[in-house]
Motif scaffolding. Structure first.
Motif, mmCIF file in Angstrom:
data_model
loop_
_atom_site.group_PDB
_atom_site.id
_atom_site.type_symbol
_atom_site.label_atom_id
_atom_site.label_comp_id
_atom_site.label_asym_id
_atom_site.label_seq_id
_atom_site.Cartn_x
_atom_site.Cartn_y
_atom_site.Cartn_z
ATOM 1 N N GLY A 190 2.282 -6.251 -1.090
ATOM 2 C CA GLY A 190 1.134 -5.394 -0.817
ATOM 3 C C GLY A 190 0.302 -5.027 -2.035
ATOM 4 O O GLY A 190 -0.904 -4.822 -1.932
ATOM 5 N N VAL B 265 -7.075 -11.636 -1.172
ATOM 6 C CA VAL B 265 -6.038 -10.927 -0.423
ATOM 7 C C VAL B 265 -6.543 -9.539 -0.054
ATOM 8 O O VAL B 265 -7.211 -8.879 -0.849
ATOM 9 C CB VAL B 265 -4.761 -10.811 -1.293
ATOM 10 N N GLU B 266 -6.255 -9.095 1.165
ATOM 11 C CA GLU B 266 -6.507 -7.709 1.538
ATOM 12 C C GLU B 266 -5.227 -7.096 2.106
ATOM 13 O O GLU B 266 -4.473 -7.764 2.810
ATOM 14 C CB GLU B 266 -7.643 -7.622 2.554
ATOM 15 N N ALA B 267 -4.997 -5.838 1.770
ATOM 16 C CA ALA B 267 -3.769 -5.157 2.181
ATOM 17 C C ALA B 267 -4.022 -4.342 3.451
ATOM 18 O O ALA B 267 -4.955 -3.543 3.501
ATOM 19 C CB ALA B 267 -3.288 -4.239 1.060
ATOM 20 N N VAL B 268 -3.205 -4.581 4.460
ATOM 21 C CA VAL B 268 -3.300 -3.802 5.701
ATOM 22 C C VAL B 268 -1.899 -3.361 6.125
ATOM 23 O O VAL B 268 -0.902 -3.877 5.627
ATOM 24 C CB VAL B 268 -3.954 -4.613 6.848
ATOM 25 N N ASN C 202 -8.253 -1.851 5.500
ATOM 26 C CA ASN C 202 -7.460 -1.805 4.266
ATOM 27 C C ASN C 202 -6.697 -0.483 4.175
ATOM 28 O O ASN C 202 -7.255 0.572 4.423
ATOM 29 C CB ASN C 202 -8.371 -1.920 3.051
ATOM 30 N N ASN C 203 -5.438 -0.587 3.785
ATOM 31 C CA ASN C 203 -4.577 0.582 3.856
ATOM 32 C C ASN C 203 -3.367 0.375 2.949
ATOM 33 O O ASN C 203 -2.746 -0.678 2.971
ATOM 34 C CB ASN C 203 -4.131 0.744 5.321
#
Lengths: 415, 106
Positions: free
Chosen positions: A238, A253-256, A301-302
């Motif tokens: 993450g 890359v995106e964090a979810v 995004n989180n």
């Protein structure tokens, strides 16, 4: 390291269990290592383990911000499968699955691999055709899967409702040697084996910066000071984007957040893993009797390791429709993990713009099943400086060059 | 549950009424751009752990796209604003600075 065995249990039984050693040493950092791996989750520990086992590189530190296996390795639904459509995915996930078969013997640590069989339900005609295509692709890839009828689904899963009003079950993609394993034991087993090879597992130590000279990595600044290294592996799921930023490059890359939950424990009622991708929920029963349930990711995004409440409702609605008998079950726990999603939903195992620095990330929602294969491929990449056949197509430049390994389309939703 | 105010219709909408659209203020590149520029536009994302500008659509309301400033580390919402801008407006930046004095616009 003392080996675990039936004899060891008998021996310890006779002396009040006073002879058990700690599974791994609690190490303090040395000044310099040949290799530093950032992130002591499953993928990081497996990368270190295969560096030692396959390449004899044991002057290795694994640095972890929190505690070992406390990220997504401790937060997943423990499902193992390799029924992917694209060749590079099938190759690395099948390598991982086959390594899981003998991992307990290999590590001398019971990871409780349970090849109980795994079903992916086809609930629309489009999905049925997609799974038939996957079965044909799997035949060519040497992955044992088959397409089965609704009657066979009902035989394998007596609690399932095959003729629901919305999405009746038309068939299923069945991987008989897919299944589950004990997620914590995978991290602990690798950690114990790494420690036994002389590697240092340094927990509660956060990497704050990456140092380099003339375009080559020289070490990392941490909350316990500077630690030098010859090669650096970033395996932090993450937070990949954050560590990559320290090393001076950006990732696609995106964090979810991805959530999972478990019910109260009940008597054994389902001995396969069932995934329903059209309605989007999946379920298996743990050895303790809890129904282990997963669903979809949030769409924003989180980094909070908490997901949106409405996803739980959607997942449970889908599963109650598929398994009517679970409608009265109480849910015990719910949690979220931060998953790193790439543009094509396939991982990145790659060299980076910084020489001597390598990255293994982007496993998204499907990382646990890949741990041994991912570590195997990452170790080869780090030891040789060039990717082997398993990692070759997962480089970070494939996006720029249009060589996608497009599992977001191939795998449907759950992945 | 995440709630955002739609800047067009003024409705305070819950997450289930909205469709997420990820990073906002991306500079569009097309024919004539370099591979590097097109790659960055298509795939490279800031993905910050902190203040994030993002696109949302009031899907089950007025149907329009709008932008929001939100913290990905705490889920705090700083504000929403119409999408017809190239950069976050002053009042949104002031609201963020009031809550995150150390924050700098990238």
């Amino acid at each position: 390291m003392r080996r675990y065995s039936a004899f060891a249990i008998a021996r310890e039984a006779l002396r009040n269990h006073l002879g058990w050693e700690k599974a791994w040493r609690d190490a303090q950092p040395k000044k310099h290592y040949d290799v530093i791996i950032v992130g002591a989750g499953g993928h990081g520990l497996a990368s270190a383990y295969y560096l030692g086992k396959n390449f004899g590189i044991t002057n290795v530190a694994i640095i972890e911000k929190g505690w070992l296996g406390g990220g997504n390795t401790g937060r997943n639904t423990t499902i193992i499968r390799s029924n992917y459509l694209q060749d590079p995915s099938a190759a690395i996930y099948e390598k991982a699955r086959s390594l899981y078969e003998t991992l307990s013997q290999d590590l001398n640590y019971n990871v409780m691999f349970s090849p109980r069989g795994l079903l992916m339900l086809a609930q629309t005609h489009h999905e049925a055709r997609g799974y038939l295509r996957t079965v044909h692709a799997n035949m060519l890839q040497g992955v044992a899967t088959e397409y089965i009828t609704p009657e066979r689904v009902k035989e394998l899963v007596p609690i399932i409702n095959i003729d629901g009003p919305r999405y009746p079950i038309l068939g299923a993609l069945y991987q008989a040697r897919g299944g589950t394993a004990r997620h914590d034991a995978v991290a602990w087993g690798y950690a114990r084996a790494c420690s036994a090879m002389g590697m240092d597992i340094i927990q509660q130590t956060e990497v704050k910066g990456v140092r380099s000279e003339a375009g080559r990595v020289t070490g990392v600044d941490t909350t316990k000071g500077f630690i030098g290294c010859g090669k650096l592996g970033i395996v932090v799921a993450g937070h990949s984007g954050q560590v990559a930023d320290m090393a001076g490059f950006r990732l696609p890359v995106e964090a979810v957040a991805l959530q999972a939950l478990v019910s109260e424990p009940i008597k054994p009622c389902m001995d396969v893993v069932v995934m329903a991708n059209t309605v989007h929920g999946y379920m298996s029963q743990s050895d303790k009797g809890e129904m282990v349930i997963g669903g979809g990711t949030d769409g924003f995004n989180n980094f909070t390791q908490r997901g949106s409440f409405h996803h739980i409702e959607e997942t449970l609605r889908a599963l109650v429709e598929t398994f009517p008998m679970i409608s009265r079950l109480k849910m015990l726990r719910q949690w979220g993990g931060i998953v790193d999603m790439t543009g094509d939903r396939s991982p990145i195992i790659s060299k980076t713009p910084l020489a001597g620095c390598f990255i293994n990330c982007g496993w998204g929602t499907g990382g646990f099943k890949a741990i041994p294969g991912s570590g195997w491929a990452m170790a080869e990449l780090m030891a040789k400086g060039e990717p082997g056949p398993l990692a070759a197509e997962f480089d970070m430049w494939r996006f720029k060059e249009g060589r996608f390994i497009d599992e977001s389309v191939a795998a449907g939703v759950a992945h | 549950m995440l709630t955002l105010e739609c800047p067009y219709c003024g409705v305070t909408a819950e997450e289930t009424e909205l469709a997420p659209g990820y990073e906002a203020h991306l500079k569009r590149f097309g024919p004539g751009s370099t591979d590097e520029q097109f790659n960055d536009y298509m795939f490279a994302r800031k993905n910050p752990k902190g203040v994030h500008f993002e696109r949302w659509r009031h899907a089950y309301g007025c149907g329009k796209w709008f932008l929001a400033a939100r913290c990905t580390a705490t889920l705090e919402v700083f504000g929403t604003y119409p999408a017809q801008v190239g950069a976050p407006p002053e009042d949104i930046i002031a609201k963020i600075k009031a809550r995150r004095p150390e924050w700098v616009m990238e």
